[in-house]
Enzyme design. Structure first.
Site, PDB file in Angstrom:
ATOM      1  N   SER A  10       0.822  -1.211   0.000  1.00  0.00           N
ATOM      2  CA  SER A  10       0.000   0.000   0.000  1.00  0.00           C
ATOM      3  C   SER A  10       0.857   1.263   0.000  1.00  0.00           C
ATOM      4  O   SER A  10       0.844   2.047  -0.959  1.00  0.00           O
ATOM      5  CB  SER A  10      -0.917  -0.018   1.236  1.00  0.00           C
ATOM      6  N   LEU A  11       1.625   1.458   1.084  1.00  0.00           N
ATOM      7  CA  LEU A  11       2.392   2.699   1.211  1.00  0.00           C
ATOM      8  C   LEU A  11       3.491   2.781   0.157  1.00  0.00           C
ATOM      9  O   LEU A  11       3.701   3.828  -0.467  1.00  0.00           O
ATOM     10  CB  LEU A  11       2.994   2.786   2.621  1.00  0.00           C
ATOM     11  N   ASN A  97       5.978   1.890  10.430  1.00  0.00           N
ATOM     12  CA  ASN A  97       5.499   2.125  11.794  1.00  0.00           C
ATOM     13  C   ASN A  97       6.219   1.182  12.747  1.00  0.00           C
ATOM     14  O   ASN A  97       6.788   0.175  12.348  1.00  0.00           O
ATOM     15  CB  ASN A  97       4.002   1.861  11.885  1.00  0.00           C
ATOM     16  N   ALA A 122      -2.649   4.973   2.506  1.00  0.00           N
ATOM     17  CA  ALA A 122      -2.705   4.267   1.221  1.00  0.00           C
ATOM     18  C   ALA A 122      -3.293   2.883   1.399  1.00  0.00           C
ATOM     19  O   ALA A 122      -3.179   2.281   2.469  1.00  0.00           O
ATOM     20  CB  ALA A 122      -1.297   4.141   0.642  1.00  0.00           C
ATOM     21  N   LYS A 179       5.108   8.872  17.490  1.00  0.00           N
ATOM     22  CA  LYS A 179       4.232   8.075  16.606  1.00  0.00           C
ATOM     23  C   LYS A 179       3.951   6.726  17.261  1.00  0.00           C
ATOM     24  O   LYS A 179       2.846   6.188  17.153  1.00  0.00           O
ATOM     25  CB  LYS A 179       4.898   7.903  15.232  1.00  0.00           C
ATOM     26  N   ASN A 183       0.356   4.928  17.857  1.00  0.00           N
ATOM     27  CA  ASN A 183       0.014   3.581  17.387  1.00  0.00           C
ATOM     28  C   ASN A 183      -0.256   2.625  18.549  1.00  0.00           C
ATOM     29  O   ASN A 183      -1.149   1.767  18.456  1.00  0.00           O
ATOM     30  CB  ASN A 183       1.121   3.019  16.489  1.00  0.00           C
ATOM     31  N   ASN A 197     -11.406   4.212  14.207  1.00  0.00           N
ATOM     32  CA  ASN A 197     -10.628   5.085  15.094  1.00  0.00           C
ATOM     33  C   ASN A 197     -11.517   6.055  15.869  1.00  0.00           C
ATOM     34  O   ASN A 197     -11.243   6.385  17.032  1.00  0.00           O
ATOM     35  CB  ASN A 197      -9.600   5.874  14.280  1.00  0.00           C
ATOM     36  N   ASN A 246     -11.339   6.339   9.754  1.00  0.00           N
ATOM     37  CA  ASN A 246     -10.431   5.254   9.312  1.00  0.00           C
ATOM     38  C   ASN A 246     -10.573   4.017  10.172  1.00  0.00           C
ATOM     39  O   ASN A 246     -10.929   4.091  11.351  1.00  0.00           O
ATOM     40  CB  ASN A 246      -8.960   5.669   9.441  1.00  0.00           C
ATOM     41  N   GLU A 261       1.535  -5.799  13.436  1.00  0.00           N
ATOM     42  CA  GLU A 261       2.844  -5.235  13.827  1.00  0.00           C
ATOM     43  C   GLU A 261       2.930  -5.055  15.358  1.00  0.00           C
ATOM     44  O   GLU A 261       3.662  -4.214  15.845  1.00  0.00           O
ATOM     45  CB  GLU A 261       3.052  -3.915  13.093  1.00  0.00           C
TER      46      GLU A 261
HETATM   47  N1  NDP Z   1      -0.621   1.861   4.472  1.00  0.00           N
HETATM   48  C1  NDP Z   1      -0.489   3.068   5.044  1.00  0.00           C
HETATM   49  O1  NDP Z   1      -1.291   3.972   4.784  1.00  0.00           O
HETATM   50  C2  NDP Z   1       0.632   3.348   5.997  1.00  0.00           C
HETATM   51  C3  NDP Z   1       1.533   2.358   6.369  1.00  0.00           C
HETATM   52  N2  NDP Z   1       2.556   2.663   7.246  1.00  0.00           N
HETATM   53  C4  NDP Z   1       3.530   1.637   7.613  1.00  0.00           C
HETATM   54  O2  NDP Z   1       4.244   1.277   6.429  1.00  0.00           O
HETATM   55  C5  NDP Z   1       4.615  -0.104   6.479  1.00  0.00           C
HETATM   56  C6  NDP Z   1       4.013  -0.812   5.276  1.00  0.00           C
HETATM   57  O3  NDP Z   1       2.604  -0.788   5.407  1.00  0.00           O
HETATM   58  P1  NDP Z   1       1.626  -1.184   4.199  1.00  0.00           P
HETATM   59  O4  NDP Z   1       2.112  -0.611   2.928  1.00  0.00           O
HETATM   60  O5  NDP Z   1       0.266  -0.863   4.646  1.00  0.00           O
HETATM   61  O6  NDP Z   1       1.837  -2.772   4.159  1.00  0.00           O
HETATM   62  P2  NDP Z   1       1.578  -3.768   2.973  1.00  0.00           P
HETATM   63  O7  NDP Z   1       1.487  -5.144   3.557  1.00  0.00           O
HETATM   64  O8  NDP Z   1       0.451  -3.270   2.132  1.00  0.00           O
HETATM   65  O9  NDP Z   1       2.899  -3.625   2.067  1.00  0.00           O
HETATM   66  C7  NDP Z   1       4.112  -4.304   2.291  1.00  0.00           C
HETATM   67  C8  NDP Z   1       4.396  -5.087   1.029  1.00  0.00           C
HETATM   68  O10 NDP Z   1       5.736  -5.553   1.042  1.00  0.00           O
HETATM   69  C9  NDP Z   1       5.727  -6.872   0.493  1.00  0.00           C
HETATM   70  N3  NDP Z   1       6.948  -7.568   0.890  1.00  0.00           N
HETATM   71  C10 NDP Z   1       7.324  -8.001   2.121  1.00  0.00           C
HETATM   72  N4  NDP Z   1       8.524  -8.605   2.048  1.00  0.00           N
HETATM   73  C11 NDP Z   1       8.902  -8.555   0.757  1.00  0.00           C
HETATM   74  C12 NDP Z   1      10.043  -9.042   0.052  1.00  0.00           C
HETATM   75  N5  NDP Z   1      11.036  -9.674   0.676  1.00  0.00           N
HETATM   76  N6  NDP Z   1      10.119  -8.834  -1.283  1.00  0.00           N
HETATM   77  C13 NDP Z   1       9.118  -8.195  -1.948  1.00  0.00           C
HETATM   78  N7  NDP Z   1       8.002  -7.713  -1.336  1.00  0.00           N
HETATM   79  C14 NDP Z   1       7.903  -7.899   0.004  1.00  0.00           C
HETATM   80  C15 NDP Z   1       4.465  -7.482   1.108  1.00  0.00           C
HETATM   81  O11 NDP Z   1       4.086  -8.664   0.468  1.00  0.00           O
HETATM   82  P3  NDP Z   1       3.405  -9.853   1.355  1.00  0.00           P
HETATM   83  O12 NDP Z   1       2.292  -9.226   2.127  1.00  0.00           O
HETATM   84  O13 NDP Z   1       2.982 -10.822   0.316  1.00  0.00           O
HETATM   85  O14 NDP Z   1       4.494 -10.358   2.254  1.00  0.00           O
HETATM   86  C16 NDP Z   1       3.488  -6.330   0.887  1.00  0.00           C
HETATM   87  O15 NDP Z   1       2.971  -6.365  -0.428  1.00  0.00           O
HETATM   88  C17 NDP Z   1       4.099  -0.623   7.836  1.00  0.00           C
HETATM   89  O16 NDP Z   1       5.099  -0.515   8.806  1.00  0.00           O
HETATM   90  C18 NDP Z   1       2.942   0.326   8.143  1.00  0.00           C
HETATM   91  O17 NDP Z   1       2.641   0.379   9.526  1.00  0.00           O
HETATM   92  C19 NDP Z   1       2.743   3.919   7.746  1.00  0.00           C
HETATM   93  C20 NDP Z   1       1.888   4.923   7.408  1.00  0.00           C
HETATM   94  C21 NDP Z   1       0.754   4.727   6.525  1.00  0.00           C
HETATM   95  C1  KPL Z   2      -2.289   6.649  12.676  1.00  0.00           C
HETATM   96  C2  KPL Z   2      -3.033   5.328  12.511  1.00  0.00           C
HETATM   97  C3  KPL Z   2      -3.518   4.841  13.831  1.00  0.00           C
HETATM   98  C4  KPL Z   2      -4.182   5.670  11.606  1.00  0.00           C
HETATM   99  O1  KPL Z   2      -5.131   4.680  11.512  1.00  0.00           O
HETATM  100  C5  KPL Z   2      -2.073   4.327  11.920  1.00  0.00           C
HETATM  101  O2  KPL Z   2      -0.921   4.632  11.708  1.00  0.00           O
HETATM  102  C6  KPL Z   2      -2.455   2.933  11.657  1.00  0.00           C
HETATM  103  O3  KPL Z   2      -3.625   2.634  11.461  1.00  0.00           O
HETATM  104  O4  KPL Z   2      -1.519   2.094  11.633  1.00  0.00           O
END
Ligand code: NDP
Ligand code: KPL
Length: 305
Positions: A10-11, A97, A122, A179, A183, A197, A246, A261
């Protein structure tokens, strides 16, 4: 700048797609997302609609770039570090996070390590399609004293060149702990109570979340990071209000039967409390309940990961 985004979920897909407007971006992710991006590019909808064409791969072995952004979940950071250690990067920056990610990366790679917090939102809705759920801010800083502060400024400038909203800080640990308090308060409480939330504006959940945030601030102070109880409680309450509609990432994880996490959030607070001879009963209880659910559901370290 050449930017590799390790963890194109996502992110990572959102930031990689936005960065591709100004930089040479490679997404490292999973199938079928990677093939969809290779074939048709990346579609971003939501806060803005745009299409970009970053490169995409499932294998980062031996890659090189000016910057690697790490956007895997916290429990995948060790694997990310091992993969990045085979390549050559100007800087490696965690945007995850939870706590502990930067130390894992710093042990694995030779490059300067940066830490960042992100309040963008995202969600990967389909292969090749990410929804931009909220504009936000990225705050960056150098992780170790030896890590060049100028590297953080260079990376911030590169991100701004792609119209991202970025600030830098010389005290990124404090920012990460703040942060973490947010969380630690919101994520497990919403996941356990199965509420959005916004439900944390009312008792009894508001008080529980506040206590978790304040307890986290106490542990931060015990580790030498000065965060007042009020700062932590206000930060959590503000995010609750701003993200009232959210569903937290942890609620989404437990709803989908996926690992959370928790170890890098409340589990980290419990570990640091133990290391500084403090009690953290609320964080301990929240971590035990989510960890117990993970084991019972067959996900997590003792499950199928
Ligand atoms: N989404 C958001 O809006 C926000 C997220 N964050 C933080 O960002 C981080 C990511 O979150 P998010 O994007 O939601 O998570 P996701 O699970 O959507 O994205 C992580 C991606 O990385 C892939 N991945 C993991 N290991 C590998 C690897 N070795 N090679 C290739 N791809 C890999 C996962 O695949 P698979 O699942 O198949 O292992 C998954 O598709 C977290 O720490 C989250 O807390 C922070 C702020 C906002
Ligand atoms: C800030 C917050 C709590 C927003 O939902 C978040 O980072 C999460 O959901 O992991």
């Amino acid at each position: 700048m050449e930017v590799l985004v390790f963890g194109a979920g996502s992110l990572g897909s959102l930031l990689g797609g936005l960065l591709a407007r100004a930089h040479d971006v490679t997404l490292v992710g999973r199938e079928p997302h990677v093939s969809a991006v290779q074939a048709d590019g990346l579609r971003i909808t939501g806060a803005e609609t745009l299409e970009t064409r970053p490169a995409a791969t499932t294998d980062a072995t031996g890659a090189s770039a000016d910057l690697a952004l790490v956007t895997v979940k916290a429990y995948d950071t060790e694997a990310a570090g091992r993969a990045l250690a085979t390549g050559d990067y100007g800087a490696v920056c965690s945007l995850q996070n939870g706590m502990g990610n930067e130390d894992v990366l710093a042990d694995a790679v030779r490059a300067p390590v940066l830490a960042g917090t992100v309040t963008y939102g995202a969600g990967l809705v389909d292969p090749g399609h990410v929804e931009w759920r909220g504009r936000g801010t990225i705050t960056l800083g150098a992780w170790r004293p030896a890590d060049d502060v100028a590297a953080a400024e260079r990376v911030a400038a590169a991100l701004r060149a792609a119209d991202l909203n970025v600030t830098t800080t010389v005290d990124v640990r404090r920012r990460l702990w703040e942060k973490l308090a947010v969380n630690a308060a919101i994520n497990p409480v919403t996941a356990l109570a199965r509420v959005g939330n916004g439900a944390l504006t009312e008792e009894p959940l508001a008080g529980l979340a506040r206590t978790a945030a304040v307890e986290t601030a106490g542990v931060a102070r015990a580790t030498g990071v000065a965060i007042s109880d009020e700062t932590a409680a206000d930060a959590a309450a503000t995010v609750v209000r701003e993200t009232a509609r959210n569903r937290s990432s942890m609620l989404q994880d437990v709803t989908r039967g996926r690992r959370t996490e928790i170890d890098a959030i409340n589990g980290y607070v419990v570990d640091r409390a133990a290391a500084t001879d403090r009690a953290a009963p609320v964080n301990r209880t929240l971590a035990a309940l989510i960890g117990g659910w993970e084991r019972g559901a067959g996900v997590g370290p003792s499950g199928d990961e």
